[in-house]
Design a protein around this motif. Structure first.
Motif, PDB file in Angstrom:
ATOM      1  N   ILE A  27       0.854  -1.186   0.000  1.00  0.00           N
ATOM      2  CA  ILE A  27       0.000   0.000   0.000  1.00  0.00           C
ATOM      3  C   ILE A  27       0.892   1.238   0.000  1.00  0.00           C
ATOM      4  CG2 ILE A  27      -1.803   1.264   1.216  1.00  0.00           C
ATOM      5  CD1 ILE A  27      -2.750  -1.365   2.389  1.00  0.00           C
ATOM      6  N   VAL A  28       0.738   2.049  -1.016  1.00  0.00           N
ATOM      7  CA  VAL A  28       1.580   3.230  -1.204  1.00  0.00           C
ATOM      8  C   VAL A  28       0.703   4.475  -1.087  1.00  0.00           C
ATOM      9  CG1 VAL A  28       3.161   4.433  -2.754  1.00  0.00           C
ATOM     10  CG2 VAL A  28       3.093   1.925  -2.726  1.00  0.00           C
ATOM     11  N   ASP A  29       1.060   5.373  -0.184  1.00  0.00           N
ATOM     12  CA  ASP A  29       0.312   6.613  -0.007  1.00  0.00           C
ATOM     13  C   ASP A  29       0.727   7.630  -1.069  1.00  0.00           C
ATOM     14  OD1 ASP A  29      -1.095   5.689   2.175  1.00  0.00           O
ATOM     15  OD2 ASP A  29       0.325   6.469   3.642  1.00  0.00           O
ATOM     16  N   VAL A  30      -0.260   8.262  -1.670  1.00  0.00           N
ATOM     17  CA  VAL A  30      -0.034   9.293  -2.682  1.00  0.00           C
ATOM     18  C   VAL A  30      -0.869  10.523  -2.300  1.00  0.00           C
ATOM     19  CG1 VAL A  30       0.472   7.658  -4.531  1.00  0.00           C
ATOM     20  CG2 VAL A  30      -1.885   8.372  -4.140  1.00  0.00           C
ATOM     21  N   PRO A  31      -0.560  11.681  -2.853  1.00  0.00           N
ATOM     22  CA  PRO A  31      -1.341  12.880  -2.499  1.00  0.00           C
ATOM     23  C   PRO A  31      -2.800  12.769  -2.919  1.00  0.00           C
ATOM     24  CG  PRO A  31       0.722  13.467  -3.583  1.00  0.00           C
ATOM     25  CD  PRO A  31       0.563  12.000  -3.741  1.00  0.00           C
ATOM     26  N   ILE A  32      -3.661  13.399  -2.170  1.00  0.00           N
ATOM     27  CA  ILE A  32      -5.075  13.455  -2.552  1.00  0.00           C
ATOM     28  C   ILE A  32      -5.198  14.192  -3.889  1.00  0.00           C
ATOM     29  CG2 ILE A  32      -7.312  14.463  -1.951  1.00  0.00           C
ATOM     30  CD1 ILE A  32      -6.678  13.927   0.946  1.00  0.00           C
ATOM     31  N   GLY A  33      -5.994  13.639  -4.783  1.00  0.00           N
ATOM     32  CA  GLY A  33      -6.151  14.229  -6.104  1.00  0.00           C
ATOM     33  C   GLY A  33      -5.251  13.616  -7.157  1.00  0.00           C
ATOM     34  N   THR A  34      -4.519  12.559  -6.810  1.00  0.00           N
ATOM     35  CA  THR A  34      -3.649  11.905  -7.788  1.00  0.00           C
ATOM     36  C   THR A  34      -4.492  11.238  -8.875  1.00  0.00           C
ATOM     37  OG1 THR A  34      -1.900  11.512  -6.178  1.00  0.00           O
ATOM     38  CG2 THR A  34      -1.907  10.127  -8.141  1.00  0.00           C
ATOM     39  N   VAL A  35      -4.140  11.500 -10.122  1.00  0.00           N
ATOM     40  CA  VAL A  35      -4.822  10.903 -11.271  1.00  0.00           C
ATOM     41  C   VAL A  35      -3.936   9.804 -11.840  1.00  0.00           C
ATOM     42  CG1 VAL A  35      -5.670  11.315 -13.612  1.00  0.00           C
ATOM     43  CG2 VAL A  35      -6.083  12.988 -11.829  1.00  0.00           C
ATOM     44  N   ILE A  36      -4.540   8.652 -12.133  1.00  0.00           N
ATOM     45  CA  ILE A  36      -3.803   7.496 -12.619  1.00  0.00           C
ATOM     46  C   ILE A  36      -4.213   7.218 -14.056  1.00  0.00           C
ATOM     47  CG2 ILE A  36      -3.302   5.061 -12.215  1.00  0.00           C
ATOM     48  CD1 ILE A  36      -4.547   5.805  -9.294  1.00  0.00           C
ATOM     49  N   LYS A  37      -3.228   7.190 -14.957  1.00  0.00           N
ATOM     50  CA  LYS A  37      -3.489   6.924 -16.370  1.00  0.00           C
ATOM     51  C   LYS A  37      -2.753   5.670 -16.808  1.00  0.00           C
ATOM     52  CE  LYS A  37      -4.220  11.737 -17.799  1.00  0.00           C
ATOM     53  NZ  LYS A  37      -3.791  12.800 -18.739  1.00  0.00           N
ATOM     54  N   ASP A  38      -3.374   4.931 -17.739  1.00  0.00           N
ATOM     55  CA  ASP A  38      -2.727   3.731 -18.258  1.00  0.00           C
ATOM     56  C   ASP A  38      -1.790   4.105 -19.401  1.00  0.00           C
ATOM     57  OD1 ASP A  38      -4.373   4.250 -20.412  1.00  0.00           O
ATOM     58  OD2 ASP A  38      -5.750   2.594 -20.004  1.00  0.00           O
ATOM     59  N   SER A  39      -1.262   3.095 -20.079  1.00  0.00           N
ATOM     60  CA  SER A  39      -0.276   3.333 -21.140  1.00  0.00           C
ATOM     61  C   SER A  39      -0.869   4.053 -22.340  1.00  0.00           C
ATOM     62  CB  SER A  39       0.331   2.001 -21.587  1.00  0.00           C
ATOM     63  OG  SER A  39      -0.682   1.116 -22.028  1.00  0.00           O
ATOM     64  N   GLU A  40      -2.198   4.067 -22.462  1.00  0.00           N
ATOM     65  CA  GLU A  40      -2.861   4.758 -23.567  1.00  0.00           C
ATOM     66  C   GLU A  40      -3.354   6.142 -23.148  1.00  0.00           C
ATOM     67  OE1 GLU A  40      -5.916   2.133 -24.855  1.00  0.00           O
ATOM     68  OE2 GLU A  40      -4.515   0.663 -25.708  1.00  0.00           O
ATOM     69  N   GLU A  41      -2.872   6.615 -21.968  1.00  0.00           N
ATOM     70  CA  GLU A  41      -3.239   7.935 -21.450  1.00  0.00           C
ATOM     71  C   GLU A  41      -4.712   8.039 -21.090  1.00  0.00           C
ATOM     72  OE1 GLU A  41      -1.113  10.553 -20.692  1.00  0.00           O
ATOM     73  OE2 GLU A  41       0.328   8.958 -21.021  1.00  0.00           O
ATOM     74  N   LYS A  42      -5.341   6.914 -20.858  1.00  0.00           N
ATOM     75  CA  LYS A  42      -6.736   6.902 -20.414  1.00  0.00           C
ATOM     76  C   LYS A  42      -6.774   6.940 -18.888  1.00  0.00           C
ATOM     77  CE  LYS A  42     -10.962   4.119 -20.531  1.00  0.00           C
ATOM     78  NZ  LYS A  42     -11.575   2.850 -20.997  1.00  0.00           N
ATOM     79  N   VAL A  43      -7.606   7.805 -18.340  1.00  0.00           N
ATOM     80  CA  VAL A  43      -7.724   7.918 -16.889  1.00  0.00           C
ATOM     81  C   VAL A  43      -8.439   6.682 -16.348  1.00  0.00           C
ATOM     82  CG1 VAL A  43      -8.694   9.230 -14.976  1.00  0.00           C
ATOM     83  CG2 VAL A  43      -7.719  10.430 -16.936  1.00  0.00           C
ATOM     84  N   VAL A  44      -7.769   5.953 -15.466  1.00  0.00           N
ATOM     85  CA  VAL A  44      -8.352   4.744 -14.887  1.00  0.00           C
ATOM     86  C   VAL A  44      -8.599   4.891 -13.388  1.00  0.00           C
ATOM     87  CG1 VAL A  44      -7.390   3.207 -16.629  1.00  0.00           C
ATOM     88  CG2 VAL A  44      -6.037   3.740 -14.599  1.00  0.00           C
ATOM     89  N   GLY A  45      -8.090   5.961 -12.794  1.00  0.00           N
ATOM     90  CA  GLY A  45      -8.304   6.172 -11.364  1.00  0.00           C
ATOM     91  C   GLY A  45      -8.124   7.630 -11.007  1.00  0.00           C
TER      92      GLY A  45
END
Length: 330
Positions: free
Chosen positions: A75-93
């Motif tokens: 479990i890795v803590d990241v800042p609130i508001g972190t956007v996660i994109k896949d290899s195709e630059e699609k937002v997945v989280g």
């Protein structure tokens, strides 16, 4: 990001002095751990994040029907508001709330031991399963760190020096233009434990709205700030013209930006001609002006007091304004 591998199943046959046909007793392997991203208020940026995040592998199975231990999740803590994109630059989280989690890479399932394969027709199976491999997925993390106020000015106006004076941020300071090529965030600490985020934004030049210099990238950073702090070098000739240029470039990019709270910081008051230029500047603008010397620390207390007033008056109606810092995770 790499999930943990599942533990292998075990092939074993139980041997008892009183029962030579006690049967297979190979246990199952444990599951590999997941890689999980969790939004936390305790993390302000992605600087401590490793480029490769890997969870532990599951433990293999043992004889006497002993199953292997499943691995703990990474479990890795990241800042609130972190956007996660896949290899195709699609937002997945989009981790927009405290405690929200995203499973970035699932761990592999543990393999079955030979005890699992007992059937009516096969009482002594000599087979087991290998543990499954964990997922291996690359992501791009974009940190939407909220900057309540952005320092806007021409190169060498003293933005980085001021941020050093009012926070613990340590942006590069040097006597040449464009020392700041990416935003730096400093947290201004107040006695009541309130924190105000101030961003040192890259320098702006004429025709930035036409993408000169850092251009549109700079203006996008400014667009995601609650308020704008214009910092001017009042020791230069006609510093009010620099203010006009800053406001023009911002209005050409997004005219609504000028409706946000604005403050002029007249910097370098320790240099010649600054006092005379300050009076002319005050007569040429209706915006509030605070005179300081970031290098000597003069009048910083009044500036911090004014920043707090702007923050308190607008924090409930600010919405979310973000600038992006990107980290690539394998």
């Amino acid at each position: 990001m790499v999930g943990g591998k599942g533990g292998d199943g075990c092939i074993s046959f139980l041997h008892l002095w009183s029962n030579e046909n006690a049967g297979p007793d190979g246990g199952d392997g444990g599951n590999g751990g997941h890689v999980i991203l969790r939004a936390s208020n305790n993390v302000k940026d992605l600087s401590l994040l490793s480029s490769v995040l890997k969870a532990d592998n599951g433990e293999k199975g043992y004889n006497k029907d002993c199953h292997g231990k499943s691995a703990d999740h990474c479990i890795v803590d990241v800042p609130i508001g972190t956007v996660i994109k896949d290899s195709e630059e699609k937002v997945v989280g989009d981790l927009g709330d405290e405690g929200l989690m995203f499973i970035a890479a699932r761990g592999g399932a543990g393999g079955k031991g030979n005890h699992f394969f007992i059937s009516d027709t096969e009482q002594a199976p000599k087979i087991s399963e290998y543990g499954a491999e964990g997922e291996d997925i690359p992501y791009t993390l974009e940190m939407r760190s909220m900057a309540h106020l952005g320092l806007i000015g021409f190169p060498n106006a003293g933005k980085s020096t001021l941020l050093r004076a009012i926070s613990r941020a340590r942006p590069k300071v040097a006597p040449y233009p464009f020392t700041t090529l990416k935003p730096y965030v400093g947290m201004v600490q107040y006695d009541d434990y309130e924190q105000v985020a101030v961003a040192d934004l890259p320098g702006l030049i004429p025709d930035s709205h036409k993408n000169r210099g850092l251009g549109i990238q700079f203006l996008q950073h400014a667009e995601r700030c609650m308020g704008l702090l214009y910092i001017l070098d009042v020791s230069l000739d006609t510093p009010w013209e620099y203010l006009d240029t800053l406001q023009f470039e911002i209005s050409q990019f997004n005219e609504n930006l000028l409706n946000r709270p604005q403050l002029i910081i007249a910097n370098k008051m320790d240099l010649p001609n600054a006092i005379e230029n300050l009076e002319i500047l005050k007569n040429r603008t209706k915006l509030p002006v605070i005179a300081i010397s970031a290098k000597l620390g003069s009048n910083i207390k009044e500036l911090l007091h004014t920043i707090r007033i702007i923050y308190d008056e607008n924090k409930d109606n600010s919405g979310y304004y973000f600038f992006y810092l990107t980290v690539y995770i394998c």
